[in-house]
Design a protein around this motif. Structure first.
Motif, mmCIF file in Angstrom:
data_model
loop_
_atom_site.group_PDB
_atom_site.id
_atom_site.type_symbol
_atom_site.label_atom_id
_atom_site.label_comp_id
_atom_site.label_asym_id
_atom_site.label_seq_id
_atom_site.Cartn_x
_atom_site.Cartn_y
_atom_site.Cartn_z
ATOM 1 N N ASP B 233 75.342 62.455 43.075
ATOM 2 C CA ASP B 233 74.884 61.756 44.280
ATOM 3 C C ASP B 233 73.570 61.010 44.040
ATOM 4 O O ASP B 233 73.366 59.926 44.563
ATOM 5 C CB ASP B 233 74.679 62.762 45.418
ATOM 6 C CG ASP B 233 75.988 63.135 46.082
ATOM 7 O OD1 ASP B 233 77.033 62.641 45.627
ATOM 8 O OD2 ASP B 233 75.958 63.926 47.053
ATOM 9 N N TYR B 234 72.659 61.611 43.253
ATOM 10 C CA TYR B 234 71.351 60.961 43.103
ATOM 11 C C TYR B 234 71.432 59.691 42.276
ATOM 12 O O TYR B 234 70.540 58.856 42.344
ATOM 13 C CB TYR B 234 70.285 61.919 42.570
ATOM 14 C CG TYR B 234 70.613 62.638 41.299
ATOM 15 C CD1 TYR B 234 71.035 63.952 41.331
ATOM 16 C CD2 TYR B 234 70.490 62.015 40.071
ATOM 17 C CE1 TYR B 234 71.332 64.637 40.166
ATOM 18 C CE2 TYR B 234 70.774 62.700 38.898
ATOM 19 C CZ TYR B 234 71.199 64.005 38.958
ATOM 20 O OH TYR B 234 71.483 64.672 37.799
ATOM 21 N N ARG B 236 73.970 57.566 42.747
ATOM 22 C CA ARG B 236 74.337 56.631 43.801
ATOM 23 C C ARG B 236 73.099 56.230 44.604
ATOM 24 O O ARG B 236 72.908 55.060 44.941
ATOM 25 C CB ARG B 236 75.383 57.297 44.716
ATOM 26 C CG ARG B 236 76.020 56.362 45.711
ATOM 27 C CD ARG B 236 76.956 57.111 46.626
ATOM 28 N NE ARG B 236 76.252 58.224 47.274
ATOM 29 C CZ ARG B 236 76.844 59.139 48.039
ATOM 30 N NH1 ARG B 236 78.136 59.102 48.239
ATOM 31 N NH2 ARG B 236 76.156 60.111 48.596
ATOM 32 N N THR B 237 72.232 57.227 44.879
ATOM 33 C CA THR B 237 70.994 56.918 45.597
ATOM 34 C C THR B 237 70.162 55.903 44.815
ATOM 35 O O THR B 237 69.647 54.951 45.382
ATOM 36 C CB THR B 237 70.161 58.203 45.792
ATOM 37 O OG1 THR B 237 70.996 59.198 46.362
ATOM 38 C CG2 THR B 237 68.968 57.942 46.680
ATOM 39 N N LYS B 239 71.133 53.710 42.686
ATOM 40 C CA LYS B 239 71.745 52.377 42.778
ATOM 41 C C LYS B 239 71.480 51.775 44.149
ATOM 42 O O LYS B 239 71.179 50.583 44.263
ATOM 43 C CB LYS B 239 73.255 52.464 42.557
ATOM 44 C CG LYS B 239 73.653 52.706 41.132
ATOM 45 C CD LYS B 239 75.179 52.715 41.052
ATOM 46 C CE LYS B 239 75.644 53.261 39.724
ATOM 47 N NZ LYS B 239 77.032 53.742 39.813
#
Lengths: 362, 336
Positions: B233-234, B236-237, B239
């Motif tokens: 997830d991080y 994606r964060t 990006k």
């Protein structure tokens, strides 16, 4: 535009900050093409909040990730149009897209523990978000800005906590830090993807209040993705209900929650638990499971789970996909359903089941 | 952090003590007398029971094992005197690991001479592990599923399915015997301080063999770890913040992806430092690995014991270093 402008009555196509039209997102897989979002259209104005509701896998997150251009171009196919502040985002070069991301469009993710980098200090992650869009600022400025934002979202002793790592924060504080990071560049559009899912109820309320305050302060457009209708009732101006990758009902929040016209929305309303409601009110789950997007059902995607489909003449529900069109309640309320007069069914059949006290009073 | 390091060092000392004790007991309590090899050697294979007894008495093997282990440990810190079959008394200064049965030289002196050779092999080989393995692994992970990725993964699988000694032998055979590539064909250890260029060319083949073979493992590890991290997830964060791909991959993803790779690397690097038998033998490098091989063939027990204790020490130090690097990389480890 013949489908008019649903939602707010004053809306015209010019003052919406985000306009999504006929958006489709598909992913080629080994088993075939998975169309996660199809023919989705919605708009959000500055200062307004759009709530997107739906089950897991209904395409809520996929569609908003498309707004940020976060889908890998090699493994996804995106068609339609997404305009952010007048700029067409689909087909935009990666470099120009990056200038939008985190700058004029920011996203807040659910589960802040996983969404923040475990190895970097909270303050450094905020500063990084600031510096990438403020190339001429110094690290000192960025740090000051980070402390200011942490203070703004209600983190106590922000000048000390700025040097903490995410695992040293509580769950609510992490989500606040996430929000601070999203807002650090004053975005015009904020997409909150289930921002309160991983939090306990009292913290949820605080986070929602905070988001509302910040929205008023920054006058940004907000998309609130959630499966919690309580959050929608509290926050949203407009509501879009999604099912199997499509919008199935779209209208203003008050209208949609009081006169829902799509059996799926009724199902969502029926499965909300409410501590203040009459104990005789029943909690009615929607039968069945969300459909596979690999081979969606024919006709209306919801028909296999719909308890009202026999009220539609013939087997229209199983053969023809209903259009997203206005019902009897005006052009600002769109629904994707073949039922000729759904509001009547809702008032006479559904409402007495889920909220008997409401019916008696009226 | 300081307390943590001290704690790790103390537990490391305990482990080394246990290793040295087990090595000591293994020889001392074995079915044949530990003095047998030296007796055979010094008497020209005419070791009678009476002569053996003299050796045992002089070497202290007739004492209870704990007394003798005490003497051994004391020797490491303050030195001792060692007597074999005749009246000659050998002075063994601290740190005394005994006298070589074969050469009658303090074991530590011989060990000291061979450390630079083994460390040269290990450092060069390990550097290639990382310099080749990690970038190739990261590149493959970023192109996951493409032809490049599949070609890299399958060709590395071919290399790593050949036994290492065969790989190194074939390499030596082709490059030095078949093609007679100048300079690097003259393998061996030449001290860096005397002639850096010769040191380099003498080591080059050993490094290439170790590096190419070893980097396949690191390519696999870092590719797998990177693929996993890139779906976090991080990432994606990162990006979504608008960071350029370079920053996302190298600042956000690589640091997390390296943690499991470092763990494996630390232990393997420790093993390399303790001497590489095949590499040193094939490329004619007089390091600890080659030396221990000769010691085993010659039944030179003090040398074998010393190599065992030395290897354990190096491995433990490598482990402690890994843990320190680990806690630098991952702040969540620091508190515990």
């Amino acid at each position: 535009m013949t489908t008019a402008t649903p939602g707010s009555d004053s809306a015209t196509s010019d003052d919406a900050y985000l306009v999504v039209e006929d958006l489709s997102v598909s992913f080629p897989t080994e088993d075939g093409m998975v169309t996660a979002v199809s023919d989705l259209s919605y708009r959000v104005e500055l200062g307004k909040t759009l709530g997107i509701v739906g089950e897991s896998g209904s395409g809520k997150s996929v569609s908003s990730m498309a707004v940020l251009g976060l889908h890998d171009a090699k493994s996804s196919q995106i068609t339609g149009s997404i305009r952010v502040g007048g700029t067409e985002v689909i087909g935009l070069s990666e470099n120009r897209m990056r200038k939008l991301r985190g700058n004029s469009v920011a996203m807040i993710f659910q589960d802040a523990l996983a969404a923040l980098h475990p190895f970097y200090k909270v303050g450094d992650q905020l500063s990084e978000a600031y510096l990438v869009h403020h190339g001429d600022s110094s690290k000192r400025d960025a740090r000051r800005k980070s402390i200011e934002m942490l203070d703004r979202v209600g983190i106590p002793q922000p000048d000390r906590r700025v040097d903490d790592f995410p695992h040293q924060f509580s769950g609510g504080m992490r989500q606040r830090a996430m929000i601070a990071m999203g807002l650090i560049n004053d975005p015009k559009l904020l997409i909150a993807d289930e921002p309160t899912t991983a939090l306990d109820v009292t913290v949820q309320a605080q986070i929602l209040d905070l988001l509302q305050d910040l929205q008023r302060e920054f006058n940004s457009a907000v998309i609130m993705i959630t499966h919690d209708l309580g959050v929608i009732a509290e926050m949203a101006d407009d509501v879009l209900v999604m099912y199997a990758g499509r919008g199935v009902e779209y209208g203003s929040c008050k209208e949609l929650l009081t006169h829902p016209e799509m059996p799926y929305t009724w199902g969502l309303l029926s499965s909300v638990a409410d501590v203040t409601s009459d104990t005789s009110a029943r909690l009615i789950p929607i039968p069945g499971n969300p459909p596979s997007l690999l081979s969606p059902p024919s006709g209306c995607a919801f028909h296999p789970r719909c308890v009202h489909r026999q009220k539609v003449p013939g087997d229209l529900c199983a053969t023809t996909m209903p259009p997203l069109s206005p019902g009897k309640r005006g052009d600002a309320h769109l629904k994707r359903c073949h039922l000729p007069d759904p509001d009547a069914i809702y008032q006479t059949e559904v409402l007495p089941e889920i909220a008997p006290d409401l019916v008696e009073r009226t | 952090m300081f307390a943590y390091v001290v704690k790790r060092l103390l537990s490391g000392v305990v482990v080394i003590a246990l290793v040295s004790l087990s090595v000591f007991l293994l020889f001392f309590k074995g079915p044949s007398s530990p003095a047998q090899p030296i007796c055979d050697r010094d008497t020209g294979n005419r070791c009678t029971p009476a002569r053996l007894e003299i050796f045992e008495r002089n070497l202290g093997f007739d004492n209870p094992w704990y007394t003798e282990y005490g003497t051994f440990v004391k020797g490491i810190f303050v030195g001792r005197e060692i007597q074999f079959g005749n009246a000659t008394i050998y002075e063994c200064p601290a740190p005394c690991l005994g006298y070589s049965y074969r050469t009658k030289v303090p074991v530590f002196e011989e060990l000291k001479e061979r450390i630079p050779a083994s460390f040269s092999v290990a450092i060069g080989g390990a550097a290639l592990y990382l310099l080749l393995g990690i970038p190739i692994g990261v590149a493959a992970a970023r192109r996951r599923g493409t032809v490049t990725d599949k070609a890299l993964v399958s060709s590395f699988l071919v290399i790593s399915s050949v036994p290492y000694y065969l790989f190194a032998l074939l390499m030596w055979l082709f490059l030095t015997v078949q093609w007679e590539i100048p300079l690097i064909s003259d393998t061996g250890y030449f001290p860096f301080t005397e002639n850096p260029a010769k040191w380099f060319s003498g080591m080059a083949l050993a490094w290439i063999a170790l590096g190419i073979f070893g980097c396949t493992t690191y390519t696999r590890y870092s590719r797998g770890s990177m693929v996993e991290t890139l779906s976090e997830d991080y990432i994606r964060t990162a990006k979504a913040k608008g960071l350029p791909p370079r920053t996302v991959v190298y600042k956000h993803a690589l640091r997390s992806a390296l943690v499991p790779v470092i763990t494996i690397f630390g232990i393997e690097f420790g093993t390399l430092l303790a001497g590489t038998i095949f590499t040193e033998r094939i490329f004619n490098i007089d390091g600890i690995g080659y030396w221990s091989l000769q010691a085993v063939t010659a039944k030179d027990l003090p040398v074998v014991a010393a190599v065992a204790i030395f290897s354990a020490t190096v491995l433990i130090i490598a482990n402690i270093l890994v843990d320190i690097v680990y806690s630098v990389l991952d702040p969540r480890v620091r508190l515990s």
